[in-house]
Write a protein that holds these residues in place. Structure first.
Motif, mmCIF file in Angstrom:
data_model
loop_
_atom_site.group_PDB
_atom_site.id
_atom_site.type_symbol
_atom_site.label_atom_id
_atom_site.label_comp_id
_atom_site.label_asym_id
_atom_site.label_seq_id
_atom_site.Cartn_x
_atom_site.Cartn_y
_atom_site.Cartn_z
ATOM 1 N N PRO A 1 41.209 49.275 31.998
ATOM 2 C CA PRO A 1 41.956 50.333 32.661
ATOM 3 C C PRO A 1 42.782 51.120 31.662
ATOM 4 O O PRO A 1 43.257 50.569 30.659
ATOM 5 C CB PRO A 1 42.839 49.587 33.654
ATOM 6 C CG PRO A 1 43.002 48.239 33.060
ATOM 7 C CD PRO A 1 41.774 47.954 32.260
ATOM 8 N N ILE B 1 46.957 50.450 29.811
ATOM 9 C CA ILE B 1 47.441 49.073 29.724
ATOM 10 C C ILE B 1 46.925 48.480 28.417
ATOM 11 O O ILE B 1 45.734 48.558 28.118
ATOM 12 C CB ILE B 1 46.952 48.230 30.921
ATOM 13 C CG1 ILE B 1 47.682 48.683 32.177
ATOM 14 C CG2 ILE B 1 47.193 46.754 30.674
ATOM 15 C CD1 ILE B 1 47.269 47.967 33.419
ATOM 16 N N ILE C 1 47.727 41.096 27.707
ATOM 17 C CA ILE C 1 47.437 40.967 29.134
ATOM 18 C C ILE C 1 46.089 41.583 29.487
ATOM 19 O O ILE C 1 45.471 41.245 30.490
ATOM 20 C CB ILE C 1 48.568 41.608 29.965
ATOM 21 C CG1 ILE C 1 48.520 41.059 31.394
ATOM 22 C CG2 ILE C 1 48.476 43.121 29.973
ATOM 23 C CD1 ILE C 1 49.817 41.184 32.123
ATOM 24 N N LEU D 1 43.366 40.950 28.135
ATOM 25 C CA LEU D 1 42.370 39.880 28.159
ATOM 26 C C LEU D 1 42.265 39.247 29.540
ATOM 27 O O LEU D 1 41.195 38.819 29.967
ATOM 28 C CB LEU D 1 42.748 38.802 27.144
ATOM 29 C CG LEU D 1 42.438 39.143 25.688
ATOM 30 C CD1 LEU D 1 42.925 38.029 24.764
ATOM 31 C CD2 LEU D 1 40.939 39.351 25.521
ATOM 32 N N LEU D 2 43.391 39.196 30.236
ATOM 33 C CA LEU D 2 43.372 38.630 31.584
ATOM 34 C C LEU D 2 42.832 39.635 32.602
ATOM 35 O O LEU D 2 42.249 39.262 33.605
ATOM 36 C CB LEU D 2 44.788 38.199 32.001
ATOM 37 C CG LEU D 2 45.374 37.043 31.193
ATOM 38 C CD1 LEU D 2 46.827 36.823 31.578
ATOM 39 C CD2 LEU D 2 44.572 35.779 31.442
ATOM 40 N N ILE D 3 43.074 40.917 32.285
ATOM 41 C CA ILE D 3 42.720 41.941 33.269
ATOM 42 C C ILE D 3 41.241 42.311 33.215
ATOM 43 O O ILE D 3 40.647 42.633 34.237
ATOM 44 C CB ILE D 3 43.633 43.175 33.063
ATOM 45 C CG1 ILE D 3 45.003 42.847 33.657
ATOM 46 C CG2 ILE D 3 43.067 44.408 33.723
ATOM 47 C CD1 ILE D 3 46.021 43.894 33.431
ATOM 48 N N PRO E 1 38.404 40.537 32.984
ATOM 49 C CA PRO E 1 37.535 39.889 33.979
ATOM 50 C C PRO E 1 37.872 40.279 35.413
ATOM 51 O O PRO E 1 36.985 40.409 36.249
ATOM 52 C CB PRO E 1 37.780 38.399 33.738
ATOM 53 C CG PRO E 1 39.006 38.319 32.949
ATOM 54 C CD PRO E 1 39.110 39.574 32.149
ATOM 55 N N LEU E 2 39.163 40.506 35.648
ATOM 56 C CA LEU E 2 39.563 40.911 36.994
ATOM 57 C C LEU E 2 38.942 42.253 37.356
ATOM 58 O O LEU E 2 38.360 42.431 38.442
ATOM 59 C CB LEU E 2 41.090 40.994 37.040
ATOM 60 C CG LEU E 2 41.793 41.167 38.377
ATOM 61 C CD1 LEU E 2 43.231 40.706 38.241
ATOM 62 C CD2 LEU E 2 41.784 42.597 38.852
ATOM 63 N N GLU E 3 39.036 43.213 36.444
ATOM 64 C CA GLU E 3 38.465 44.544 36.674
ATOM 65 C C GLU E 3 36.959 44.448 36.876
ATOM 66 O O GLU E 3 36.403 45.079 37.769
ATOM 67 C CB GLU E 3 38.749 45.457 35.466
ATOM 68 C CG GLU E 3 40.127 46.073 35.472
ATOM 69 C CD GLU E 3 40.140 47.400 36.214
ATOM 70 O OE1 GLU E 3 39.091 47.784 36.750
ATOM 71 O OE2 GLU E 3 41.201 48.030 36.262
ATOM 72 N N PHE F 1 35.187 41.945 37.873
ATOM 73 C CA PHE F 1 34.915 41.317 39.160
ATOM 74 C C PHE F 1 35.083 42.301 40.306
ATOM 75 O O PHE F 1 34.234 42.428 41.169
ATOM 76 C CB PHE F 1 35.861 40.114 39.354
ATOM 77 C CG PHE F 1 35.128 38.848 39.558
ATOM 78 C CD1 PHE F 1 34.418 38.291 38.494
ATOM 79 C CD2 PHE F 1 35.120 38.200 40.785
ATOM 80 C CE1 PHE F 1 33.724 37.112 38.671
ATOM 81 C CE2 PHE F 1 34.427 37.034 40.961
ATOM 82 C CZ PHE F 1 33.733 36.475 39.904
#
Lengths: 264, 53, 181
Positions: free
Chosen positions: A158, A161, A165, A167-169, A171-173, A175
């Motif tokens: 995104p 950003i 953090i 690195l955490l986002i 996979p979330l994005e 998914f």
């Protein structure tokens, strides 16, 4: 409501369930000749027939039929495709979006059309098919536009950003864009149609049972009330059927637009 | 659109937690993963909307 | 496939897909998209384009006509005011000329009448002078003639005298006036 239901179940009322959506084949054994499958084909024929008739003789000053066709076509063309995708790219997606909206709409409205009364998209496979097609389309459009790695970056990183953090986002994005979108698209349509149809069956069968089979005069007014509720729910369903067709098409346009966008 | 982030977060980090649970033979990591995923999604949404505004 | 299997088990799971249905939905929908793209969309788009063009063309045409009409009106107004000026000028000229002509004519007439009067006066005077001078000579001659006769006839009687005079007068009357003897 639920207390009354339990009493009735105890006395022999069979509440409707998922089994009511597994309709037998119309001819022989074939899975391709079930009622939902025939309705699906009928909807496609109706949509194409309507547009063919209304667009065959185009005049500068439209006739009534032509006006109706133009309004329907422009509703999706301008109201969804052009407004969401933007005037430079939208025209290529107009046939798909027009077909999508009216195909889903007619199939949904079958749910309250007398003697048909079955929304085709309460068969989850049909919803999966359309959502899968949309998924292939918007990812394909994104890869065509940005290249495979460009699109993966476009999808997972995104704008605005940074830092660990991310690195955490990522996979979330990934998914939520690649896996959650088609699932919610299919399940939203399916679940609305399934639940609406179930509700209608419940109220009409319940009303029938209360009036004719329960055998107690005191239940008759309740049964009549349930029948009136079924009519009211039919009108509510009409709204839901339209909205689900609209939302499905709108989200498709938004996914395409997102895949085409230069930046987040 | 915004609806997808919490679901994606819960699905992914919940899945990660569930796998870790099976691997480490614990049982608390699945709910932790779910909550973490949803929290992360909400953080991301805040960030994105503040940036857009 | 899974339909009959699940039906045998009890309630089927409504979330499980059937491959045949997925393929059917894809085929039907893709055919619909193709038919709309091939037979419906071109007609609508062509009509929209034509209508947009007609409206834009119509607007341009109306604008052009309006400006043309404005120009024509201005031209006409200009010509009209020019014509008015011209007419006023001509009228003014005519009036001036008319007045001048009247004055000239009057002068001419006066001069003419004066000339005629003067001529008449002169002629009358001349004739008068002529008559007078003629009369003088005539009267002289007459007097001498008369006196001669009176004396020659020896004045017999009054009656004769009267006759003589009457005869003389008669002769006198017979003679033309302008003729001297």
């Amino acid at each position: 409501m639920s207390a009354a239901d339990q009493v009735l179940v105890a006395e022999g009322f069979t509440p409707p369930g998922p089994g009511d959506f597994e309709l037998p084949a119309v001819f022989g054994d074939s899975l391709l000749f079930t009622k939902p499958a025939l309705l699906l084909v009928l909807a496609a024929v109706l949509v194409f027939g309507f547009f063919l008739v209304t667009s065959r003789k185009m005049a500068m000053v439209p006739s009534k039929a032509q006006y109706a066709g133009e309004e329907a076509y422009s509703f999706v063309r301008n109201g969804i495709a052009r407004d969401i995708i933007g005037s430079s790219d939208f025209i290529r997606f107009v046939p798909l979006l027009v077909a999508l909206f009216f195909f889903i709409l007619i199939n949904n409205v079958f749910g309250i059309v007398p003697f048909i009364q079955f929304p085709s998209f309460s068969r989850v496979s049909f919803a999966y098919a359309l959502a899968g097609l949309v998924w292939v389309l918007y990812n394909g459009v994104g890869i065509w536009k940005h290249g495979l790695f460009g699109y993966l970056k476009h999808v997972t990183v995104p704008g605005g950003i940074g830092g660990p953090i991310l690195l955490l986002i990522i996979p979330l994005e990934f998914f939520s864009t690649v896996i959650v979108r088609p699932a919610t698209l299919a399940l939203r349509l399916f679940a609305n149609m399934f639940a609406g149809h179930l509700l209608l069956i419940l109220f009409t069968l319940g009303a029938e049972y209360l009036v004719f089979e329960a055998g107690k005069a005191a239940y008759t007014p309740v049964g009549v009330l349930a029948f009136l509720m079924a009519i009211a729910i039919s009108f509510l369903e009409l709204l839901v059927q339209f909205l689900q067709a609209y939302v499905f098409t709108l989200l498709t346009a938004m996914y395409i637009s997102g895949a085409l966008a230069e930046e987040h | 659109m915004a609806f997808g982030y919490p679901i994606g977060g819960a699905a992914f980090y919940g899945g990660v937690g569930w796998l870790l649970d099976r691997w480490l033979e614990t049982s608390f990591l699945f709910p932790v993963g779910l909550l973490f995923g949803i929290g992360l999604a909400i953080y991301l949404l805040f960030k994105l909307y503040l940036n857009a505004a | 496939m899974s339909l009959r299997f699940l039906a045998a088990e009890g309630e089927p799971n409504p979330l499980l897909p059937h491959l045949a249905e997925i393929v059917l939905a894809l085929v039907v929908f893709l055919i619909l998209v193709y038919l709309i793209a091939r037979f419906v969309m071109p007609n609508f788009e062509r009509a929209f384009a034509a209508r947009t063009q007609a409206i834009e063309g119509g607007l341009a045409e109306a604008e052009r006509k309006q400006s043309e009409a404005d120009a024509q009106l201005a031209e006409l107004n200009k010509q009209l005011s020019e014509a008015r000026h011209e007419a006023a000028r001509i009228r003014e000229d005519a009036r001036e000329q008319g007045a001048q002509i009247v004055v000239e004519m009057r002068e001419q007439a006066q001069a003419e009448s004066a000339r005629i009067t003067a001529n008449a006066h002169a002629q009358i005077e001349a004739e008068k002078q002529q008559v007078l001078s003629q009369l003088k000579t005539e009267v002289g001659t007459l007097a001498t003639g008369l006196a001669g006769r009176i004396v020659g006839e020896s004045l017999e009687d009054e009656a004769r005298q009267r006759r003589t005079v009457e005869r003389f007068l008669a002769e006198l009357e017979d003679q033309p006036v302008g003729q001297s003897s």
